[in-house]
Design a protein around this motif. Structure first.
Motif, PDB file in Angstrom:
ATOM      1  N   ARG A 175       0.841  -1.199   0.000  1.00  0.00           N
ATOM      2  CA  ARG A 175       0.000   0.000   0.000  1.00  0.00           C
ATOM      3  C   ARG A 175       0.879   1.254   0.000  1.00  0.00           C
ATOM      4  O   ARG A 175       1.782   1.395   0.825  1.00  0.00           O
ATOM      5  N   TRP A 176       0.635   2.138  -0.911  1.00  0.00           N
ATOM      6  CA  TRP A 176       1.346   3.410  -1.098  1.00  0.00           C
ATOM      7  C   TRP A 176       2.809   3.203  -1.515  1.00  0.00           C
ATOM      8  O   TRP A 176       3.603   4.151  -1.480  1.00  0.00           O
ATOM      9  N   GLN A 223      -1.955   5.015   7.359  1.00  0.00           N
ATOM     10  CA  GLN A 223      -2.645   3.879   6.753  1.00  0.00           C
ATOM     11  C   GLN A 223      -3.605   3.216   7.731  1.00  0.00           C
ATOM     12  O   GLN A 223      -4.646   2.685   7.331  1.00  0.00           O
ATOM     13  N   GLU A 228      -8.514   1.446   3.695  1.00  0.00           N
ATOM     14  CA  GLU A 228      -8.097   1.107   2.330  1.00  0.00           C
ATOM     15  C   GLU A 228      -9.323   0.853   1.478  1.00  0.00           C
ATOM     16  O   GLU A 228     -10.274   0.171   1.895  1.00  0.00           O
ATOM     17  N   ARG A 229      -9.306   1.387   0.260  1.00  0.00           N
ATOM     18  CA  ARG A 229     -10.424   1.193  -0.652  1.00  0.00           C
ATOM     19  C   ARG A 229     -10.457  -0.245  -1.117  1.00  0.00           C
ATOM     20  O   ARG A 229      -9.416  -0.832  -1.464  1.00  0.00           O
TER      21      ARG A 229
END
Length: 233
Positions: A175-176, A223, A228-229
């Motif tokens: 993530r990211w 986060q 989170e989508r």
């Protein structure tokens, strides 16, 4: 080259970090902080790429005679914890008893953290501050805050090592990652730049260090706060 030799070469590459740690320690003993940090930056770079290499060449199955995880932890303790703590104490940036408190907190808490079996989260982030004291101390050398500020930062991060806070792994946290990985590379660049110019107070590298450090410290916590989508079907 056979798969075994490729995997073995990764272990040898990781072990080179111990050599860089010794070179950094020798510079620290001479109070040559710029050269010490340059060697630590080299070790940081090696640590950043040996993991992906180890996974690519399957070192656990192709060269199981050496424990790559243990090897990595030993070197990380030297380069991330022990040498930076020594530098912080020996540099005179902390006055009197505050220096003693700082090095005790750093070395003691880090020894426990490095042995903590709960260190990694499911998304390959770190659970708690991952003992990256080399990064903090380098920024301290660049910015030179008041020793009370340094003590507060050390105490807060030592406590954060054992809190359920997430800290991103620049390579393994997906993530990211398109932002995190360039930030980590930028931090490495600015760190090398700052050390190369002997932490000159007017160097733009200091601003780069501060910005990238703030992101790397707080990205994981962000986060946890920002949901989170879910992937589209």
């Amino acid at each position: 080259m056979t798969p075994h030799l490729r995997a073995l070469s990764v272990h040898l590459f990781t072990a080179a970090g111990a050599v860089f740690a010794m070179l950094a320690m020798l510079e620290a003993a001479q109070a040559d902080w710029s050269m010490m940090f340059l060697w630590l930056v080299v070790a940081f770079f090696v640590d950043g790429i040996d993991g992906p290499l180890a996974r690519k060449y399957h070192v656990q199955t192709q060269a199981p005679e050496f424990d790559g995880v243990l090897l990595d932890l030993i070197i990380d303790y030297l380069t991330y914890v022990f040498i930076p703590a020594f530098a912080l104490f020996q540099s005179g940036l902390m006055s009197g008893w505050t220096g003693w408190v700082a090095i005790i907190l750093i070395t003691f808490a880090s020894a426990l953290y490095f042995a903590d079996t709960r260190m990694k989260t499911k998304d390959n982030s770190f659970r708690g501050f991952p003992g990256c004291w080399n990064m903090l101390v380098l920024v301290i050398f660049a910015v030179e805050p008041n020793f009370w500020v340094i003590l507060a930062l050390v105490a807060a991060l030592a406590v954060a090592m054992f809190l359920p806070l997430k800290f991103v792994h620049p390579v393994r946290t997906e993530r990211w990652r398109p932002v995190t990985l360039p930030m980590a590379l930028a931090w490495t660049f600015f760190a090398g730049w700052a050390a190369w110019v002997d932490f000159h107070p007017e160097s733009w590298a200091h601003w780069g260090l501060v910005v990238t450090s703030v992101y790397l410290v707080f990205a994981g916590v962000a986060q946890q706060i920002i949901p989170e989508r879910s992937a589209k079907a």
